[in-house]
Design an enzyme around this catalytic site. Structure first.
Site, mmCIF file in Angstrom:
data_model
loop_
_atom_site.group_PDB
_atom_site.id
_atom_site.type_symbol
_atom_site.label_atom_id
_atom_site.label_comp_id
_atom_site.label_asym_id
_atom_site.label_seq_id
_atom_site.Cartn_x
_atom_site.Cartn_y
_atom_site.Cartn_z
ATOM 1 N N ALA A 237 0.803 -1.220 0.000
ATOM 2 C CA ALA A 237 0.000 0.000 0.000
ATOM 3 C C ALA A 237 0.841 1.277 0.000
ATOM 4 O O ALA A 237 0.374 2.323 -0.463
ATOM 5 C CB ALA A 237 -0.935 -0.011 1.210
ATOM 6 N N CYS B 23 -25.445 -17.516 -4.789
ATOM 7 C CA CYS B 23 -25.461 -18.538 -5.846
ATOM 8 C C CYS B 23 -24.171 -18.581 -6.648
ATOM 9 O O CYS B 23 -24.007 -19.444 -7.512
ATOM 10 C CB CYS B 23 -26.653 -18.308 -6.778
ATOM 11 N N GLY C 121 9.621 3.093 7.649
ATOM 12 C CA GLY C 121 9.048 2.469 8.839
ATOM 13 C C GLY C 121 9.419 1.003 8.918
ATOM 14 O O GLY C 121 10.087 0.452 8.043
ATOM 15 N N ASP D 126 9.203 7.407 -3.913
ATOM 16 C CA ASP D 126 9.372 8.216 -5.127
ATOM 17 C C ASP D 126 10.734 8.901 -5.136
ATOM 18 O O ASP D 126 11.405 8.946 -6.167
ATOM 19 C CB ASP D 126 8.239 9.243 -5.262
ATOM 20 N N HIS E 280 -4.069 -9.968 -3.759
ATOM 21 C CA HIS E 280 -5.244 -9.712 -2.924
ATOM 22 C C HIS E 280 -6.465 -9.344 -3.770
ATOM 23 O O HIS E 280 -7.392 -8.707 -3.283
ATOM 24 C CB HIS E 280 -4.933 -8.634 -1.873
ATOM 25 N N THR F 175 0.487 5.728 -1.535
ATOM 26 C CA THR F 175 0.168 6.836 -0.607
ATOM 27 C C THR F 175 0.450 8.188 -1.256
ATOM 28 O O THR F 175 -0.292 9.143 -1.037
ATOM 29 C CB THR F 175 0.955 6.729 0.718
ATOM 30 N N ASN G 269 11.143 0.841 2.189
ATOM 31 C CA ASN G 269 9.935 1.084 2.983
ATOM 32 C C ASN G 269 10.246 2.053 4.110
ATOM 33 O O ASN G 269 11.239 1.885 4.819
ATOM 34 C CB ASN G 269 9.418 -0.235 3.582
ATOM 35 N N CYS H 82 -27.653 -9.697 -5.994
ATOM 36 C CA CYS H 82 -27.731 -10.570 -7.168
ATOM 37 C C CYS H 82 -29.143 -10.528 -7.758
ATOM 38 O O CYS H 82 -30.128 -10.692 -7.029
ATOM 39 C CB CYS H 82 -27.385 -11.994 -6.725
ATOM 40 N N ASP I 97 -5.869 -1.451 -5.872
ATOM 41 C CA ASP I 97 -6.223 -0.195 -6.542
ATOM 42 C C ASP I 97 -5.992 -0.199 -8.054
ATOM 43 O O ASP I 97 -6.332 0.774 -8.735
ATOM 44 C CB ASP I 97 -5.487 0.992 -5.893
#
Ligand code: OAD
Length: 253
Positions: A27, A135, A219, A237, A124, A31, A217, A156, A109
Site C-alpha cells: 500500500a 449462488c 518504517g 518516489d 489480494h 500513498t 519502505n 444478485c 487499486d
C-alpha cells in the site's frame, strides 16, 4: 543482526545486473497518489476511518456488507481522481527494459495496470470482477459500480444475496499464490516496496526469494534481517527518482 542498508546507487547497480526481477508491492506505493495505506502514520488501522477488521473480513461481510460498501464507494471515487506515482511509472520502465520483470501486488487499486505494467499478479484480488455470495453468479466490476449508483449494497438479480467484488478478504485464499511462489524462488533480484511485510502469505515471498532482496519502505518491516537482504528506509518516489538518475533512465509521465 541488523539490516544492511542500501543507497539508490547500489540499488541501481543491482538492477543493472539482474534479469528476473520480482517486485512485491504494498500500500505504501500508492500513498503519494492519495490512497491511504494500512499501517503507516495515516493508515486505516491507525486513523480507523473505516474498521478494517469489519470491512475486509469475510464473515463480517456476510453478516453485514454495508461497511465494506461504504469503504468501496469512497475508494472507487478516489481512484477516479488520482494518477499513478513515480514509482509505479518507474516499474513500467523497468519491465520495458527487463521484460521478465513481474509485479506481485497486495494492492487492490489497479494502479500498476493503469500505469502500464503488464506482468502483474494481484495477490489480494481486485475490483475487475465480482461474485454473488449466495449462488456464485459472476458479475463484471463495471456492473457492480453501476448498481452502487442506486443500491447501498449491490445484490444478485438471480437470488437477491449480496454481491462481493473479488478482492481478497481475511478468511479467504489469496490469488496467484503458486505463481508467486515459483516467481519468487526463480528471481535473481526481489524488490519489496511500500509494504510492512506483516500479512502472510505475501510477507513470506522475500523469505523464499532465490536471489538478493531490496526492501524500500519507510518504517518498520516484519521480516527478520538475513544476509542478502538490504533495506532503505526511504520515501519510494524520492528513492526511485535517484535510482532512475543513476541508471540514466527517463521515466514517462
Ligand atoms: P501496510 O500499510 O501494512 O504497509 C505499508 C508500508 O508502506 C508502511 O510501513 C508505510 O510506512 C510505508 N509507506 C507508506 N508510504 C510510503 C512511501 N511513500 N514511501 C515508502 N514507504 C511508504 O500495507 P501492506 O503491507 O500493503 O490486506 O498491507 C498488507 C495487507 O494488509 C493489505 O493488502 C491488506 C491489509 O490488511 C487485505 O486487505 C487482505
Amino acid at each position: 543482526m541488523s539490516y544492511q542498508s542500501i543507497t539508490p546507487g547500489e540499488c541501481a547497480a543491482k538492477l543493472s545486473g539482474a534479469d528476473r526481477v520480482v517486485v512485491v508491492s504494498g500500500a505504501g506505493l500508492s500513498t503519494a497518489a492519495g490512497v491511504p495505506d494500512f499501517r503507516g502514520p495515516k493508515g486505516l488501522y491507525v486513523t480507523r476511518a473505516y474498521d478494517p477488521e469489519q470491512v475486509f473480513e469475510i464473515h463480517g461481510f456476510d453478516r453485514d456488507p454495508r461497511p465494506f460498501y461504504a469503504f468501496t464507494r469512497d475508494f472507487l471515487s478516489l481512484l477516479g481522481t488520482i494518477r499513478p506515482t513515480f514509482t509505479h511509472r518507474f516499474l513500467v520502465e523497468l519491465e520495458r527494459r527487463k521484460p521478465e520483470t513481474t509485479i506481485i501486488t497486495q494492492n487492490i487499486d489497479g494502479m500498476h495496470q493503469r500505469a502500464g505494467s503488464r506482468r502483474v499478479y494481484p495477490m489480494h484480488g481486485d475490483y475487475e470482477t465480482a461474485h454473488c455470495r449466495g449462488c456464485g453468479r459472476g458479475y463484471e466490476g463495471s456492473e457492480v459500480e453501476a448498481m452502487l449508483e442506486h443500491q447501498e449494497v449491490p445484490t444478485c438479480d438471480r437470488c437477491g444475496v449480496a454481491i462481493k467484488p473479488d478482492v481478497v478478504f481475511f478468511g479467504e485464499n489469496v490469488r496467484h499464490f503458486n505463481e508467486a511462489q515459483s516467481l519468487a524462488g526463480a528471481s535473481d533480484l526481489m524488490l519489496a516496496l511500500g509494504t510492512s511485510l506483516t500479512v502472510y502469505p505475501a510477507a513470506m515471498l522475500p523469505e523464499i526469494a532465490g536471489g538478493e532482496v531490496v526492501i524500500v519502505n519507510q518504517g518498520e518491516v516484519g521480516m527478520r534481517p538475513r544476509p542478502g537482504v538490504f533495506l532503505a528506509d526511504a520515501n519510494l518516489d524520492e528513492f526511485f527518482q535517484s535510482v532512475a538518475a543513476e541508471l540514466d533512465w527517463s521515466v514517462e509521465e
